[in-house]
Design a protein around this motif. Structure first.
Motif, mmCIF file in Angstrom:
data_model
loop_
_atom_site.group_PDB
_atom_site.id
_atom_site.type_symbol
_atom_site.label_atom_id
_atom_site.label_comp_id
_atom_site.label_asym_id
_atom_site.label_seq_id
_atom_site.Cartn_x
_atom_site.Cartn_y
_atom_site.Cartn_z
ATOM 1 N N VAL A 62 -7.136 3.430 1.443
ATOM 2 C CA VAL A 62 -7.066 2.274 2.483
ATOM 3 C C VAL A 62 -8.014 2.547 3.471
ATOM 4 C CG1 VAL A 62 -4.715 1.598 1.931
ATOM 5 C CG2 VAL A 62 -5.142 3.478 3.449
ATOM 6 N N THR A 100 0.915 -1.241 -0.187
ATOM 7 C CA THR A 100 0.054 -0.186 0.114
ATOM 8 C C THR A 100 0.855 1.077 -0.124
ATOM 9 O OG1 THR A 100 -0.222 0.483 2.404
ATOM 10 C CG2 THR A 100 -1.713 -1.329 1.205
ATOM 11 N N THR A 106 2.257 -2.680 4.448
ATOM 12 C CA THR A 106 1.340 -1.535 4.745
ATOM 13 C C THR A 106 2.164 -0.115 4.815
ATOM 14 O OG1 THR A 106 1.357 -1.642 7.071
ATOM 15 C CG2 THR A 106 -0.184 -2.752 5.737
ATOM 16 N N VAL A 121 -10.662 -1.584 -0.456
ATOM 17 C CA VAL A 121 -9.692 -2.415 -0.086
ATOM 18 C C VAL A 121 -9.995 -3.832 -0.518
ATOM 19 C CG1 VAL A 121 -8.445 -3.396 1.992
ATOM 20 C CG2 VAL A 121 -8.771 -0.926 1.902
ATOM 21 N N CYS A 157 -6.506 -3.324 5.719
ATOM 22 C CA CYS A 157 -5.651 -4.102 4.814
ATOM 23 C C CYS A 157 -5.234 -5.545 5.140
ATOM 24 C CB CYS A 157 -4.354 -3.331 4.201
ATOM 25 S SG CYS A 157 -4.859 -1.874 3.338
#
Length: 257
Positions: free
Chosen positions: A70, A18, A95, A76, A127
């Motif tokens: 996110v 991410t 992340t 997501v 996530c």
């Protein structure tokens, strides 16, 4: 590590990153791809994610882009399902998506507080919860969260950011204990003194000193780069790190010990 180098023979595992459109996230995406992983580049900046994925493809790597906020669980889940459809089960999650904020504590509005918590903490929750079922099913997985040295030493004028990143450290440790028996490791990297577009914006806004001043406060005498963070992520995602979980791996040039 040279992210632009031709891909090495690698494990061909599926990695979701991410915040992959710029800064540390981009470096992480490029490093994994250069080592033979299949990379999903998630970012709220969809065009930026496409740019990074296209660049990886041009160098012979394998990547897809997903425009993803996110903080939006539906977005997501949609991104995770796209990754599964294109690459298969998710094996590694990093992340890296984050948002910084500066304000005296008494001037932090509830809206600003909630926004930083939403991106920096709730985004990690969404996530990990969306991706970890694949790892549980496989009996193997790696989660690397990106926290912050601010969570280790405290940063005045950034209490909302510090609180969110500190919670990420605590979440990481809880997840590590919960999923160790399932073959999943969960570790966190709290960077400090990394030259990124986000830090440069903060400098331009007068919130951080310039690089030369920052470098003098770092024992090794210079700032770090996204490649330094990427190298740590690669290690924590490797088989060699299978006995490491719940740990805080500072990549900071000795500025936090």
């Amino acid at each position: 590590m040279n992210p632009s180098a031709a891909p090495d023979a690698g494990p061909d595992r599926v990695v979701v990153v991410t915040g992959g459109a710029s800064g540390m996230g981009q470096s992480i995406c490029e490093a994994f791809a250069a080592h033979g992983y299949r990379v999903a580049v998630l970012d709220i900046d969809g065009a930026g994610a496409e740019r990074v994925a296209d660049g990886i493809g041009a160098r012979g790597g394998t990547a897809i882009a997903c425009a993803t906020d996110v903080t939006d669980r539906g977005a997501v889940d949609e991104a995770v399902n796209k990754v599964r459809a294109e690459f298969g089960a998710i094996e590694i999650l990093v992340t890296s998506a984050g948002l910084v904020g500066f304000a005296p504590f008494t001037e932090i509005s509830p809206q600003a507080w909630n926004r930083l918590i939403d991106v920096n903490l709730n985004g990690v929750f969404h996530c990990v919860q969306a991706a970890i079922p694949d790892m549980i099913a496989a009996g193997w997985g790696r989660v690397v969260t990106i926290s912050s040295s601010s969570a280790q030493r405290g940063s005045p004028g950034m209490v909302h950011y510090t609180a969110a990143k500190g919670a990420v450290v605590a979440m990481t440790k809880g997840l590590a204990r919960e999923y160790a028996a399932a073959g999943i490791t969960v570790n966190t990297i709290p960077p400090s003194g990394i030259d990124t577009p986000m830090s440069r914006r903060s400098q331009a806004e007068g919130h951080l000193p310039d690089n030369s001043v920052m470098a003098r406060a770092i024992p090794v005498g210079h700032l770090g780069t996204g490649a330094d963070i990427a190298a740590a992520c690669l290690f924590l995602a490797s088989e060699d790190a299978g006995y490491i979980t719940g740990q805080v791996l500072g990549v900071n040039g000795g500025s936090v010990i």
